[in-house]
Design a protein around this motif. Structure first.
Motif, PDB file in Angstrom:
ATOM      1  N   ARG A 283      88.219  60.389  38.792  1.00 50.37           N
ATOM      2  CA  ARG A 283      86.844  60.478  39.302  1.00 50.37           C
ATOM      3  C   ARG A 283      86.103  59.167  39.099  1.00 50.37           C
ATOM      4  N   CYS A 315      89.086  71.116  33.614  1.00 52.37           N
ATOM      5  CA  CYS A 315      87.804  71.787  33.357  1.00 52.37           C
ATOM      6  C   CYS A 315      87.873  73.310  33.350  1.00 52.37           C
ATOM      7  N   GLU A 318      86.579  74.439  29.733  1.00 50.55           N
ATOM      8  CA  GLU A 318      85.291  73.913  29.276  1.00 50.55           C
ATOM      9  C   GLU A 318      84.132  74.832  29.643  1.00 50.55           C
ATOM     10  N   CYS A 323      81.002  70.102  30.767  1.00 49.16           N
ATOM     11  CA  CYS A 323      81.331  69.350  31.984  1.00 49.16           C
ATOM     12  C   CYS A 323      80.191  68.414  32.362  1.00 49.16           C
ATOM     13  N   CYS A 326      80.143  65.571  29.863  1.00 52.80           N
ATOM     14  CA  CYS A 326      81.373  64.795  30.055  1.00 52.80           C
ATOM     15  C   CYS A 326      81.216  63.848  31.239  1.00 52.80           C
ATOM     16  N   LEU A 327      80.738  64.405  32.341  1.00 56.94           N
ATOM     17  CA  LEU A 327      80.603  63.583  33.552  1.00 56.94           C
ATOM     18  C   LEU A 327      79.540  62.500  33.388  1.00 56.94           C
ATOM     19  N   ARG A 330      81.157  59.820  31.456  1.00 54.71           N
ATOM     20  CA  ARG A 330      82.165  59.099  32.250  1.00 54.71           C
ATOM     21  C   ARG A 330      81.491  58.143  33.231  1.00 54.71           C
TER      22      ARG A 330
END
Ligand code: 5AD
Ligand code: FES
Length: 349
Positions: A283, A315, A318, A323, A326-327, A330
Protein backbone atom coordinates in the motif's frame (compact mmCIF):
# COMPACT_ATOMS: atom_id res chain seq x y z
CA UNK A 1 7.85 1.62 -31.76
CA UNK A 2 10.18 2.98 -29.14
CA UNK A 3 9.45 2.70 -25.45
CA UNK A 4 10.80 6.16 -24.63
CA UNK A 5 8.68 7.78 -27.33
CA UNK A 6 5.62 5.98 -26.03
CA UNK A 7 6.29 7.15 -22.47
CA UNK A 8 6.76 10.71 -23.78
CA UNK A 9 3.47 10.51 -25.60
CA UNK A 10 1.61 9.20 -22.56
CA UNK A 11 2.99 12.04 -20.45
CA UNK A 12 2.21 14.64 -23.10
CA UNK A 13 -1.22 13.47 -24.24
CA UNK A 14 -2.52 11.37 -21.30
CA UNK A 15 -3.58 8.87 -23.91
CA UNK A 16 -2.18 6.06 -26.05
CA UNK A 17 -3.64 3.71 -28.64
CA UNK A 18 -4.07 0.06 -27.85
CA UNK A 19 -0.85 -1.07 -29.57
CA UNK A 20 1.13 1.52 -27.63
CA UNK A 21 -0.36 0.48 -24.29
CA UNK A 22 0.45 -3.13 -25.06
CA UNK A 23 3.99 -2.30 -26.12
CA UNK A 24 4.50 -0.20 -22.99
CA UNK A 25 3.39 -3.02 -20.71
CA UNK A 26 5.33 -5.75 -22.50
CA UNK A 27 8.56 -3.77 -22.80
CA UNK A 28 8.53 -1.89 -19.50
CA UNK A 29 11.86 -1.68 -17.71
CA UNK A 30 13.12 -0.10 -14.51
CA UNK A 31 13.96 3.17 -16.15
CA UNK A 32 10.51 3.64 -17.73
CA UNK A 33 8.80 2.51 -14.54
CA UNK A 34 10.73 5.11 -12.58
CA UNK A 35 9.93 7.84 -15.08
CA UNK A 36 6.23 7.10 -15.13
CA UNK A 37 6.19 6.83 -11.35
CA UNK A 38 7.75 10.28 -11.01
CA UNK A 39 5.28 11.76 -13.45
CA UNK A 40 2.33 10.07 -11.70
CA UNK A 41 3.45 11.36 -8.30
CA UNK A 42 3.90 14.88 -9.68
CA UNK A 43 0.37 14.85 -11.14
CA UNK A 44 -1.15 13.44 -7.96
CA UNK A 45 0.74 16.09 -5.99
CA UNK A 46 -0.68 18.84 -8.21
CA UNK A 47 -4.27 17.63 -7.83
CA UNK A 48 -4.36 16.20 -4.28
CA UNK A 49 -1.14 17.30 -2.60
CA UNK A 50 0.19 14.96 0.08
CA UNK A 51 -3.28 14.07 1.34
CA UNK A 52 -4.36 10.45 1.33
CA UNK A 53 -8.11 9.85 1.53
CA UNK A 54 -9.43 7.00 3.68
CA UNK A 55 -12.61 5.00 3.22
CA UNK A 56 -14.09 2.89 5.99
CA UNK A 57 -14.89 -0.45 4.36
CA UNK A 58 -17.86 -2.26 5.88
CA UNK A 59 -18.28 -5.78 4.50
CA UNK A 60 -22.03 -6.19 4.98
CA UNK A 61 -22.62 -9.68 3.58
CA UNK A 62 -20.64 -12.73 2.53
CA UNK A 63 -23.65 -14.27 0.77
CA UNK A 64 -23.39 -14.07 -2.99
CA UNK A 65 -25.63 -15.32 -5.77
CA UNK A 66 -22.75 -15.15 -8.24
CA UNK A 67 -20.10 -17.72 -8.99
CA UNK A 68 -17.06 -15.78 -10.24
CA UNK A 69 -14.33 -18.39 -10.66
CA UNK A 70 -11.70 -16.30 -8.83
CA UNK A 71 -13.66 -15.33 -5.74
CA UNK A 72 -13.65 -17.00 -2.34
CA UNK A 73 -17.26 -16.08 -1.51
CA UNK A 74 -18.64 -17.47 -4.77
CA UNK A 75 -21.93 -19.31 -4.39
CA UNK A 76 -20.39 -22.75 -5.05
CA UNK A 77 -17.88 -22.47 -2.24
CA UNK A 78 -19.65 -24.51 0.39
CA UNK A 79 -16.74 -23.96 2.78
CA UNK A 80 -17.24 -20.19 2.84
CA UNK A 81 -18.69 -18.97 6.11
CA UNK A 82 -21.71 -16.83 5.47
CA UNK A 83 -22.92 -13.87 7.51
CA UNK A 84 -25.03 -10.76 7.14
CA UNK A 85 -24.74 -7.58 9.14
CA UNK A 86 -27.96 -6.11 10.47
CA UNK A 87 -28.85 -2.47 10.05
CA UNK A 88 -27.97 -1.92 13.68
CA UNK A 89 -24.52 -3.50 13.25
CA UNK A 90 -23.82 -1.43 10.13
CA UNK A 91 -24.86 1.79 11.87
CA UNK A 92 -22.63 0.94 14.78
CA UNK A 93 -19.68 0.49 12.37
CA UNK A 94 -20.46 3.95 10.98
CA UNK A 95 -20.56 5.33 14.50
CA UNK A 96 -17.17 3.91 15.32
CA UNK A 97 -15.85 4.95 11.91
CA UNK A 98 -17.00 8.51 12.36
CA UNK A 99 -15.10 8.75 15.67
CA UNK A 100 -12.04 7.35 13.93
CA UNK A 101 -12.20 10.16 11.36
CA UNK A 102 -13.78 8.41 8.41
CA UNK A 103 -15.97 10.62 6.26
CA UNK A 104 -16.74 7.98 3.63
CA UNK A 105 -18.39 4.66 4.38
CA UNK A 106 -18.19 1.93 1.78
CA UNK A 107 -20.91 -0.71 2.03
CA UNK A 108 -19.53 -3.73 0.23
CA UNK A 109 -20.96 -7.21 -0.07
CA UNK A 110 -21.75 -10.15 -2.27
CA UNK A 111 -24.86 -9.95 -4.43
CA UNK A 112 -27.31 -10.83 -1.70
CA UNK A 113 -31.06 -10.52 -2.33
CA UNK A 114 -31.61 -10.05 1.41
CA UNK A 115 -30.51 -6.43 0.93
CA UNK A 116 -33.62 -5.20 -0.85
CA UNK A 117 -34.05 -1.69 -2.17
CA UNK A 118 -36.36 -0.96 0.77
CA UNK A 119 -33.80 -2.11 3.31
CA UNK A 120 -30.86 -0.33 1.68
CA UNK A 121 -32.76 2.84 1.00
CA UNK A 122 -33.75 3.03 4.65
CA UNK A 123 -30.19 2.30 5.74
CA UNK A 124 -28.65 4.91 3.44
CA UNK A 125 -31.18 7.52 4.61
CA UNK A 126 -30.23 6.79 8.22
CA UNK A 127 -26.49 7.00 7.55
CA UNK A 128 -26.84 10.25 5.62
CA UNK A 129 -29.01 11.85 8.29
CA UNK A 130 -26.81 10.64 11.14
CA UNK A 131 -23.60 11.75 9.40
CA UNK A 132 -24.53 14.53 6.96
CA UNK A 133 -20.91 15.36 6.30
CA UNK A 134 -20.13 11.83 5.09
CA UNK A 135 -20.24 10.19 1.68
CA UNK A 136 -21.78 6.76 1.19
CA UNK A 137 -20.22 4.45 -1.38
CA UNK A 138 -21.96 1.26 -2.45
CA UNK A 139 -20.19 -1.83 -3.75
CA UNK A 140 -22.99 -4.35 -4.04
CA UNK A 141 -22.64 -5.61 -7.57
CA UNK A 142 -25.13 -5.63 -10.40
CA UNK A 143 -28.62 -4.27 -9.75
CA UNK A 144 -31.34 -2.84 -11.96
CA UNK A 145 -31.39 0.76 -13.20
CA UNK A 146 -34.39 1.39 -10.95
CA UNK A 147 -32.57 0.02 -7.94
CA UNK A 148 -29.44 2.10 -8.59
CA UNK A 149 -31.66 5.15 -9.06
CA UNK A 150 -33.58 4.59 -5.87
CA UNK A 151 -30.39 4.14 -3.82
CA UNK A 152 -28.93 7.27 -5.39
CA UNK A 153 -32.09 9.20 -4.55
CA UNK A 154 -31.78 7.94 -0.97
CA UNK A 155 -28.40 9.65 -0.75
CA UNK A 156 -25.73 7.24 -1.97
CA UNK A 157 -22.89 9.22 -3.54
CA UNK A 158 -20.61 6.70 -5.19
CA UNK A 159 -20.68 3.18 -6.59
CA UNK A 160 -17.81 0.75 -7.08
CA UNK A 161 -18.33 -1.92 -9.70
CA UNK A 162 -15.16 -3.30 -11.20
CA UNK A 163 -15.53 -4.12 -14.87
CA UNK A 164 -13.08 -7.04 -14.13
CA UNK A 165 -11.89 -7.18 -17.75
CA UNK A 166 -12.70 -5.15 -20.83
CA UNK A 167 -12.35 -8.19 -23.07
CA UNK A 168 -15.55 -10.15 -23.63
CA UNK A 169 -13.86 -13.55 -24.17
CA UNK A 170 -11.71 -13.03 -21.09
CA UNK A 171 -14.80 -12.11 -19.07
CA UNK A 172 -16.32 -15.45 -20.09
CA UNK A 173 -13.27 -17.31 -18.77
CA UNK A 174 -13.52 -15.66 -15.36
CA UNK A 175 -17.26 -16.03 -14.91
CA UNK A 176 -19.95 -18.66 -15.47
CA UNK A 177 -22.24 -18.26 -18.47
CA UNK A 178 -25.00 -16.85 -16.32
CA UNK A 179 -22.94 -13.69 -15.72
CA UNK A 180 -22.83 -11.35 -18.67
CA UNK A 181 -20.21 -8.92 -19.85
CA UNK A 182 -22.90 -6.80 -21.50
CA UNK A 183 -24.87 -6.49 -18.31
CA UNK A 184 -21.77 -5.49 -16.35
CA UNK A 185 -21.01 -2.77 -18.88
CA UNK A 186 -24.61 -1.62 -18.92
CA UNK A 187 -24.61 -1.35 -15.13
CA UNK A 188 -21.55 0.89 -15.31
CA UNK A 189 -23.21 3.13 -17.90
CA UNK A 190 -26.40 3.29 -15.85
CA UNK A 191 -24.56 4.24 -12.69
CA UNK A 192 -22.84 7.07 -14.48
CA UNK A 193 -26.01 8.32 -16.11
CA UNK A 194 -27.80 8.39 -12.76
CA UNK A 195 -25.10 10.64 -11.38
CA UNK A 196 -22.98 8.48 -9.10
CA UNK A 197 -19.23 8.99 -8.87
CA UNK A 198 -18.44 5.61 -10.43
CA UNK A 199 -15.50 3.30 -9.89
CA UNK A 200 -14.49 0.57 -12.31
CA UNK A 201 -11.39 -1.62 -12.12
CA UNK A 202 -9.82 -5.02 -12.63
CA UNK A 203 -7.47 -7.58 -11.15
CA UNK A 204 -3.88 -7.62 -12.36
CA UNK A 205 -2.69 -11.08 -13.37
CA UNK A 206 -6.06 -12.79 -13.40
CA UNK A 207 -5.98 -16.15 -15.20
CA UNK A 208 -5.85 -15.88 -19.01
CA UNK A 209 -5.04 -12.17 -18.89
CA UNK A 210 -2.53 -11.02 -21.51
CA UNK A 211 -0.74 -7.72 -22.05
CA UNK A 212 -3.12 -7.13 -24.95
CA UNK A 213 -6.09 -7.52 -22.63
CA UNK A 214 -4.53 -5.15 -20.09
CA UNK A 215 -4.13 -2.66 -22.93
CA UNK A 216 -7.85 -3.08 -23.64
CA UNK A 217 -8.56 -2.40 -19.95
CA UNK A 218 -6.54 0.81 -20.14
CA UNK A 219 -8.35 1.93 -23.31
CA UNK A 220 -11.68 1.17 -21.65
CA UNK A 221 -10.77 3.21 -18.57
CA UNK A 222 -9.58 6.08 -20.73
CA UNK A 223 -12.90 6.21 -22.54
CA UNK A 224 -15.12 5.57 -19.53
CA UNK A 225 -13.45 8.26 -17.42
CA UNK A 226 -14.35 6.80 -14.01
CA UNK A 227 -14.13 8.93 -10.86
CA UNK A 228 -12.43 5.96 -9.17
CA UNK A 229 -10.46 2.98 -10.35
CA UNK A 230 -9.69 -0.06 -8.21
CA UNK A 231 -6.89 -2.35 -9.28
CA UNK A 232 -5.11 -5.00 -7.26
CA UNK A 233 -3.24 -8.23 -7.95
CA UNK A 234 -5.24 -11.41 -8.41
CA UNK A 235 -4.58 -13.72 -5.45
CA UNK A 236 -5.69 -17.34 -5.44
CA UNK A 237 -8.26 -18.69 -3.03
CA UNK A 238 -7.83 -22.34 -2.08
CA UNK A 239 -11.50 -23.24 -2.45
CA UNK A 240 -12.02 -21.87 -5.96
CA UNK A 241 -11.41 -23.38 -9.43
CA UNK A 242 -8.43 -21.02 -9.80
CA UNK A 243 -6.64 -22.43 -6.75
CA UNK A 244 -3.61 -23.58 -8.78
CA UNK A 245 -3.22 -20.47 -10.92
CA UNK A 246 -0.39 -18.00 -10.45
CA UNK A 247 -0.87 -14.87 -8.36
CA UNK A 248 -0.76 -11.47 -10.01
CA UNK A 249 2.33 -9.35 -9.55
CA UNK A 250 2.63 -6.37 -7.23
CA UNK A 251 5.24 -4.89 -9.56
CA UNK A 252 2.89 -4.82 -12.56
CA UNK A 253 0.08 -3.46 -10.38
CA UNK A 254 2.32 -0.58 -9.31
CA UNK A 255 3.31 0.12 -12.89
CA UNK A 256 -0.34 0.23 -13.96
CA UNK A 257 -1.24 2.53 -11.06
CA UNK A 258 1.27 5.03 -12.44
CA UNK A 259 -0.09 4.68 -15.98
CA UNK A 260 -3.68 5.18 -14.80
CA UNK A 261 -2.71 8.26 -12.75
CA UNK A 262 -1.10 9.77 -15.85
CA UNK A 263 -4.13 8.92 -18.00
CA UNK A 264 -6.56 10.41 -15.48
CA UNK A 265 -4.73 12.87 -13.20
CA UNK A 266 -7.83 13.49 -11.05
CA UNK A 267 -8.91 9.89 -10.56
CA UNK A 268 -9.37 8.51 -7.03
CA UNK A 269 -6.99 5.60 -7.05
CA UNK A 270 -6.80 3.21 -4.10
CA UNK A 271 -3.74 1.31 -2.96
CA UNK A 272 -5.81 -1.83 -2.36
CA UNK A 273 -5.88 -4.44 0.36
CA UNK A 274 -4.94 -7.06 -2.25
CA UNK A 275 -1.81 -5.03 -3.03
CA UNK A 276 -1.08 -4.93 0.71
CA UNK A 277 -1.54 -8.70 0.81
CA UNK A 278 0.76 -9.40 -2.15
CA UNK A 279 3.51 -7.20 -0.67
CA UNK A 280 3.89 -6.30 3.02
CA UNK A 281 4.44 -2.66 2.08
CA UNK A 282 2.34 -2.78 -1.08
CA UNK A 283 0.00 0.00 0.00
CA UNK A 284 2.90 2.35 0.73
CA UNK A 285 4.41 1.48 -2.65
CA UNK A 286 1.00 2.07 -4.22
CA UNK A 287 0.83 5.63 -2.88
CA UNK A 288 4.41 6.19 -4.06
CA UNK A 289 3.35 5.00 -7.53
CA UNK A 290 0.47 7.49 -7.79
CA UNK A 291 -2.44 6.15 -5.71
CA UNK A 292 -4.20 8.53 -3.29
CA UNK A 293 -6.74 6.43 -1.40
CA UNK A 294 -6.59 3.64 1.18
CA UNK A 295 -9.55 1.60 2.35
CA UNK A 296 -9.01 0.23 5.85
CA UNK A 297 -11.39 -2.39 7.15
CA UNK A 298 -14.21 -1.11 9.36
CA UNK A 299 -16.11 -4.41 9.58
CA UNK A 300 -16.77 -5.89 13.03
CA UNK A 301 -13.73 -8.05 13.88
CA UNK A 302 -15.95 -11.13 14.43
CA UNK A 303 -16.86 -11.31 10.73
CA UNK A 304 -13.58 -10.35 9.10
CA UNK A 305 -12.34 -13.90 8.64
CA UNK A 306 -15.57 -14.73 6.84
CA UNK A 307 -15.13 -12.19 4.07
CA UNK A 308 -12.25 -13.82 2.28
CA UNK A 309 -12.15 -13.17 -1.45
CA UNK A 310 -8.60 -14.55 -1.57
CA UNK A 311 -6.10 -16.33 0.71
CA UNK A 312 -3.97 -14.60 3.36
CA UNK A 313 -5.98 -11.38 3.35
CA UNK A 314 -4.48 -8.83 5.73
CA UNK A 315 -6.31 -7.11 8.59
CA UNK A 316 -8.63 -10.00 9.43
CA UNK A 317 -7.34 -10.22 13.00
CA UNK A 318 -7.31 -6.50 13.70
CA UNK A 319 -9.84 -4.10 15.18
CA UNK A 320 -11.03 -1.05 13.26
CA UNK A 321 -9.06 1.34 15.44
CA UNK A 322 -5.90 -0.69 14.85
CA UNK A 323 -6.30 -0.51 11.07
CA UNK A 324 -6.93 3.20 11.23
CA UNK A 325 -3.83 3.98 13.26
CA UNK A 326 -1.76 1.42 11.36
CA UNK A 327 -2.56 3.13 8.08
CA UNK A 328 -1.96 6.63 9.45
CA UNK A 329 1.45 5.49 10.63
CA UNK A 330 2.27 3.80 7.35
CA UNK A 331 1.31 6.90 5.37
CA UNK A 332 3.25 9.20 7.69
CA UNK A 333 6.30 6.97 7.33
CA UNK A 334 6.40 7.78 3.60
CA UNK A 335 5.63 11.48 4.00
CA UNK A 336 1.87 11.43 3.40
CA UNK A 337 -1.03 12.40 5.63
CA UNK A 338 -4.35 10.61 6.06
CA UNK A 339 -7.00 13.33 6.14
CA UNK A 340 -10.46 13.55 7.72
CA UNK A 341 -12.37 14.47 4.60
CA UNK A 342 -15.07 13.05 2.31
CA UNK A 343 -12.39 12.90 -0.36
CA UNK A 344 -14.52 13.61 -3.40
CA UNK A 345 -13.02 13.48 -6.86
CA UNK A 346 -11.61 16.82 -7.98
CA UNK A 347 -13.44 18.02 -11.05
CA UNK A 348 -12.63 15.85 -14.03
CA UNK A 349 -11.35 17.94 -16.98
N1 5AD B 1 -7.94 -11.81 -5.85
C1 5AD B 1 -7.93 -10.47 -5.94
N2 5AD B 1 -9.06 -9.73 -6.06
C2 5AD B 1 -10.23 -10.37 -6.03
N3 5AD B 1 -11.49 -9.91 -6.16
C3 5AD B 1 -12.33 -10.96 -6.07
N4 5AD B 1 -11.63 -12.10 -5.91
C4 5AD B 1 -10.32 -11.77 -5.91
C5 5AD B 1 -9.11 -12.50 -5.81
N5 5AD B 1 -9.11 -13.83 -5.71
C6 5AD B 1 -11.81 -8.52 -6.46
C7 5AD B 1 -12.72 -8.41 -7.67
C8 5AD B 1 -13.97 -7.77 -7.10
C9 5AD B 1 -13.45 -7.07 -5.87
C10 5AD B 1 -14.49 -6.79 -4.84
O1 5AD B 1 -12.48 -7.94 -5.38
O2 5AD B 1 -12.13 -7.58 -8.66
O3 5AD B 1 -14.59 -6.87 -7.99
FE1 FES C 1 -5.32 -3.17 9.19
FE2 FES C 1 -2.68 -2.30 9.13
S1 FES C 1 -4.41 -1.59 8.03
S2 FES C 1 -3.66 -3.70 10.49
Amino acid sequence: MNINDIADKLIREHSLNIDEYEYLITNRNEEITERLRNEAVALRQKVYGRSVFVRGLIEISSYCRNDCLYCGIRRSNSKAQRYRLTEEEILSCCDEGYSLGYRTFVLQGGEDAYYTDDLLSDLITKIKSGYPDCAVTLSLGERSYESYKRLYDSGADRYLLRHETANREHYAKLHPQSQSFDNRMECLRNLKEIGYQVGCGFMVGSPYQTDRILAEDLRFIEGFRPAMCGIGPFITHRDTPFRDEANGSAELTLFLLSVIRIMLPNVLLPATTALGTADAIGREKGILAGANVVMPNLSPSEVRKKYLLYDNKICTGEESAQCRSCLSGRMRSIGYEVVTDRGDVRNMD
